[in-house]
Design a protein around this motif. Sequence first.
Motif, PDB file in Angstrom:
ATOM      1  N   GLU A  97       0.829  -1.205   0.000  1.00  0.00           N
ATOM      2  CA  GLU A  97       0.000   0.000   0.000  1.00  0.00           C
ATOM      3  C   GLU A  97       0.860   1.251   0.000  1.00  0.00           C
ATOM      4  O   GLU A  97       0.550   2.244  -0.676  1.00  0.00           O
ATOM      5  CB  GLU A  97      -0.916  -0.015   1.235  1.00  0.00           C
ATOM      6  CG  GLU A  97      -1.850   1.185   1.340  1.00  0.00           C
ATOM      7  CD  GLU A  97      -2.866   1.236   0.224  1.00  0.00           C
ATOM      8  OE1 GLU A  97      -3.460   2.316   0.013  1.00  0.00           O
ATOM      9  OE2 GLU A  97      -3.067   0.203  -0.453  1.00  0.00           O
ATOM     10  N   HIS A  98       1.961   1.228   0.742  1.00  0.00           N
ATOM     11  CA  HIS A  98       2.857   2.392   0.794  1.00  0.00           C
ATOM     12  C   HIS A  98       3.472   2.656  -0.578  1.00  0.00           C
ATOM     13  O   HIS A  98       3.554   3.815  -1.021  1.00  0.00           O
ATOM     14  CB  HIS A  98       3.956   2.144   1.826  1.00  0.00           C
ATOM     15  CG  HIS A  98       4.948   3.270   1.930  1.00  0.00           C
ATOM     16  ND1 HIS A  98       4.628   4.508   2.438  1.00  0.00           N
ATOM     17  CD2 HIS A  98       6.258   3.335   1.577  1.00  0.00           C
ATOM     18  CE1 HIS A  98       5.686   5.288   2.403  1.00  0.00           C
ATOM     19  NE2 HIS A  98       6.694   4.605   1.879  1.00  0.00           N
ATOM     20  N   ALA A  99       3.890   1.609  -1.266  1.00  0.00           N
ATOM     21  CA  ALA A  99       4.472   1.770  -2.605  1.00  0.00           C
ATOM     22  C   ALA A  99       3.432   2.306  -3.589  1.00  0.00           C
ATOM     23  O   ALA A  99       3.736   3.150  -4.438  1.00  0.00           O
ATOM     24  CB  ALA A  99       5.025   0.430  -3.097  1.00  0.00           C
ATOM     25  N   ARG A 100       2.197   1.831  -3.466  1.00  0.00           N
ATOM     26  CA  ARG A 100       1.131   2.294  -4.357  1.00  0.00           C
ATOM     27  C   ARG A 100       0.885   3.794  -4.170  1.00  0.00           C
ATOM     28  O   ARG A 100       0.735   4.542  -5.133  1.00  0.00           O
ATOM     29  CB  ARG A 100      -0.158   1.519  -4.083  1.00  0.00           C
ATOM     30  CG  ARG A 100      -1.317   1.870  -5.023  1.00  0.00           C
ATOM     31  CD  ARG A 100      -2.597   1.179  -4.587  1.00  0.00           C
ATOM     32  NE  ARG A 100      -3.040   1.650  -3.282  1.00  0.00           N
ATOM     33  CZ  ARG A 100      -3.703   2.794  -3.110  1.00  0.00           C
ATOM     34  NH1 ARG A 100      -3.997   3.565  -4.146  1.00  0.00           N
ATOM     35  NH2 ARG A 100      -4.094   3.160  -1.903  1.00  0.00           N
ATOM     36  N   LYS A 101       0.882   4.253  -2.930  1.00  0.00           N
ATOM     37  CA  LYS A 101       0.667   5.669  -2.656  1.00  0.00           C
ATOM     38  C   LYS A 101       1.831   6.519  -3.183  1.00  0.00           C
ATOM     39  O   LYS A 101       1.619   7.623  -3.690  1.00  0.00           O
ATOM     40  CB  LYS A 101       0.498   5.896  -1.156  1.00  0.00           C
ATOM     41  CG  LYS A 101      -0.836   5.381  -0.606  1.00  0.00           C
ATOM     42  CD  LYS A 101      -0.981   5.690   0.883  1.00  0.00           C
ATOM     43  CE  LYS A 101      -2.331   5.219   1.416  1.00  0.00           C
ATOM     44  NZ  LYS A 101      -2.488   5.488   2.867  1.00  0.00           N
TER      45      LYS A 101
END
Length: 230
Positions: A97-101
């Motif tokens: 999720e952090h990479a997607r953001k």
Amino acid sequence: MENQPKLNSSKEVIAFLAERFPHCFSAEGEARPLKIGIFQDLVDRVQGEMSLSKTQLRSALRLYTSSWRYLYGIKAGATRVDLDGNACGELDEQHVEHARKQLEEAKARVQAQRQQQQAKKREAGEGDEKSAPRRPRKPTPRKPVAEGEAPRKVRPKASRPAQDGSASESRQPRAIPVTDTAALQVGQSIKVKAGKSAMDATILEISKDGVRVQLASGLAMIVRAEHLQF
């Protein structure tokens, strides 16, 4: 060793790591998620080789893991690897999720930069038109018809065919010059101005000396921001 060559940029360090650990690092294409704590493994394995320091390794690792191609590889079901390519567990959902953001924010910054540049161009164009209004053309008087003579028929003008390439060029979006390197990201596709033409390239590194890019031919070079276009 005194005669050992030195690596001067993070890009060169990444290329060295990709050659030294091909099952872990890659110089192009999608990157594999790295093992947590791999920095210490690098220090233990390569510190001193090619005169590498901890600072150089840390900078190269930060550049590698913040690139778009690495963030694309942080996805559900992907497995982390160590320096030898051995699996070190699947990614946690919070890391995915952090990479997607991070990707979304980077893309949003680039899009905002493009819209800002387009708005400035439109404002500049409107200002030019207002400062120099066009004069209306006077209608050409028709030659009077003599008494007893039938009026001449006006033939419609045939439209001239557009020259080859003119129609397609007018529909192509205008290139937007880069004015701020803050809108650039490593791994981003960009165009490099060369005379009247522009060549496709990929950003490898952004520094105070310029932007290091790699052309489609594989040639890498450092250019200034004013020679780049979105």
